[in-house]
Design a protein around this motif. Structure first.
Motif, mmCIF file in Angstrom:
data_model
loop_
_atom_site.group_PDB
_atom_site.id
_atom_site.type_symbol
_atom_site.label_atom_id
_atom_site.label_comp_id
_atom_site.label_asym_id
_atom_site.label_seq_id
_atom_site.Cartn_x
_atom_site.Cartn_y
_atom_site.Cartn_z
ATOM 1 N N PRO A 1 0.797 -1.232 0.000
ATOM 2 C CA PRO A 1 0.000 0.000 0.000
ATOM 3 C C PRO A 1 0.825 1.277 0.000
ATOM 4 O O PRO A 1 0.320 2.319 0.411
ATOM 5 N N TYR A 2 2.064 1.212 -0.443
ATOM 6 C CA TYR A 2 2.936 2.389 -0.453
ATOM 7 C C TYR A 2 2.253 3.545 -1.189
ATOM 8 O O TYR A 2 1.864 3.420 -2.350
ATOM 9 N N GLY A 3 2.108 4.683 -0.492
ATOM 10 C CA GLY A 3 1.521 5.861 -1.113
ATOM 11 C C GLY A 3 0.014 5.908 -1.105
ATOM 12 O O GLY A 3 -0.572 6.923 -1.507
ATOM 13 N N PHE A 4 -0.656 4.856 -0.648
ATOM 14 C CA PHE A 4 -2.118 4.826 -0.633
ATOM 15 C C PHE A 4 -2.643 5.272 0.732
ATOM 16 O O PHE A 4 -1.984 5.118 1.759
ATOM 17 N N PHE B 1 7.313 -2.100 -13.916
ATOM 18 C CA PHE B 1 5.877 -2.364 -13.963
ATOM 19 C C PHE B 1 5.161 -1.127 -14.506
ATOM 20 O O PHE B 1 5.689 -0.011 -14.451
ATOM 21 N N ALA B 2 3.958 -1.315 -15.032
ATOM 22 C CA ALA B 2 3.198 -0.196 -15.575
ATOM 23 C C ALA B 2 2.922 0.825 -14.477
ATOM 24 O O ALA B 2 2.580 0.477 -13.346
ATOM 25 N N ARG B 3 3.055 2.108 -14.788
ATOM 26 C CA ARG B 3 2.930 3.155 -13.774
ATOM 27 C C ARG B 3 1.570 3.169 -13.089
ATOM 28 O O ARG B 3 1.469 3.466 -11.895
ATOM 29 N N ASP B 4 0.495 2.853 -13.814
ATOM 30 C CA ASP B 4 -0.827 2.926 -13.203
ATOM 31 C C ASP B 4 -1.049 1.875 -12.123
ATOM 32 O O ASP B 4 -2.005 1.968 -11.353
ATOM 33 N N VAL B 5 -0.173 0.861 -12.029
ATOM 34 C CA VAL B 5 -0.286 -0.129 -10.962
ATOM 35 C C VAL B 5 -0.075 0.538 -9.614
ATOM 36 O O VAL B 5 -0.801 0.287 -8.650
ATOM 37 N N ASN B 6 0.929 1.412 -9.519
ATOM 38 C CA ASN B 6 1.173 2.206 -8.325
ATOM 39 C C ASN B 6 2.009 3.412 -8.706
ATOM 40 O O ASN B 6 3.245 3.359 -8.711
ATOM 41 N N PRO B 7 1.368 4.533 -9.065
ATOM 42 C CA PRO B 7 2.098 5.708 -9.548
ATOM 43 C C PRO B 7 3.142 6.234 -8.570
ATOM 44 O O PRO B 7 4.229 6.656 -8.987
#
Length: 295
Positions: free
Chosen positions: A148-151, A195-201
């Motif tokens: 959950p980094y950043g969430f 990994f794709a940025r939208d997974v965890n910007p």
């Protein structure tokens, strides 16, 4: 319409005799007849054909019997499940997880839980962090294993379960494979598979900043893959070096090698996260089996 009335109707429909039905229900015949008459008035149909010698279901009564039995069965099932949840002895637990959890501690944990709580049914759902958090808040899942980094975890409780570092994975003939450790300067101008940025910007931005020196040309960041298996496949195909959690490199194939990084990257931390407003006795029993302390 009350459940008691439905029970009265089903009993009469099975017995096809008001006196015997009343005896089964442990009531007198008069209130039973009154309840059936009130039900017929409410439905505006005749449920039974009554004569001095027999009681038969009408066509409407036959149709209503199937519906009434289904309602009573669903009610009984719901009451049983609620009792199971209160006791914590049986029930269901819906678990969200990400790929890193599945590649590390989760299989052993699930095996332990299944052996220790054989009467609990486990529903497993592979979900990204944002999906897990949404589902925790609306009650779709009971507990999630995520990064959950950043969430925003407001209103949720969490516990650290797993921590590891990133490594760089590349073909053994890659120009950086000869190095013992990789620095940010080594990656200048190189293709790095992320990994794709939208997974965890937020993690993505933190990583790309850390991998860029600010003085030399930045790496060329590729976002072609959404999971670790695809990233390894792209690295093997020569599209660049893949930045992956160390656990992803336990069984490297196709002439791939991994190298540690001398770069201050955020660790890969997997948390168990749950909603304290939606806990059950089943969940409390599972939490007692998890390592670490609640935050």
């Amino acid at each position: 319409m009350e459940l008691t009335t439905l029970k009265y109707f089903v009993t009469v429909a099975k017995e096809l005799h008001f006196r015997r039905a009343a005896a089964r229900l442990n009531i007198t015949q008069a209130p039973l007849s009154a309840a059936i008459k009130k039900l017929e008035d409410e439905l505006e149909v005749q449920l039974f054909e009554r004569t001095s010698r027999s009681v038969k279901l009408t066509a409407a009564g036959t149709l209503f019997l199937a519906e009434a039995e289904a309602v009573l069965q669903r009610t009984e099932t719901a009451l049983t499940r609620m009792a199971d949840l209160r006791s914590g002895s049986t029930g269901q637990l819906s678990i969200g997880y990400n790929e890193t959890a599945l590649n590390t501690f989760l299989p052993q944990l699930l095996s332990t839980l299944r052996n220790g709580f054989g009467n609990i049914q486990f529903e497993l759902r592979e979900l990204e962090t944002a999906e897990q958090l949404n589902f925790l808040r609306d009650g779709t899942i009971d507990i999630g294993f995520m990064r959950p980094y950043g969430f925003d975890l407001t209103g949720l409780e969490h516990r650290l379960i797993w921590r590891e570092s990133y490594v760089l994975v590349m073909p053994e003939d890659h120009e950086l494979a000869a190095k013992n450790t990789i620095s940010a300067a080594d990656l200048s101008g190189k293709s790095v598979i992320l990994f794709a940025r939208d997974v965890n910007p937020m993690i993505y931005d933190r990583i790309t900043i850390s991998l860029s020196t600010g003085q030399l040309p930045s790496p060329h960041f590729r976002q072609d893959a959404r999971n670790k298996s695809s990233m390894l496949a792209l690295a093997a195909a020569g599209f660049g070096a893949a930045l992956l959690p160390e656990s992803s490199t336990r069984e490297l194939h196709r002439d791939l090698v991994s190298r540690p990084l001398d770069i201050p990257l955020p660790p890969v931390e997997i948390m168990a996260v749950w909603n304290p407003e939606r806990t059950s006795r089943v969940l409390h029993k599972i939490l007692d089996c998890l390592p670490g302390k609640t935050r």
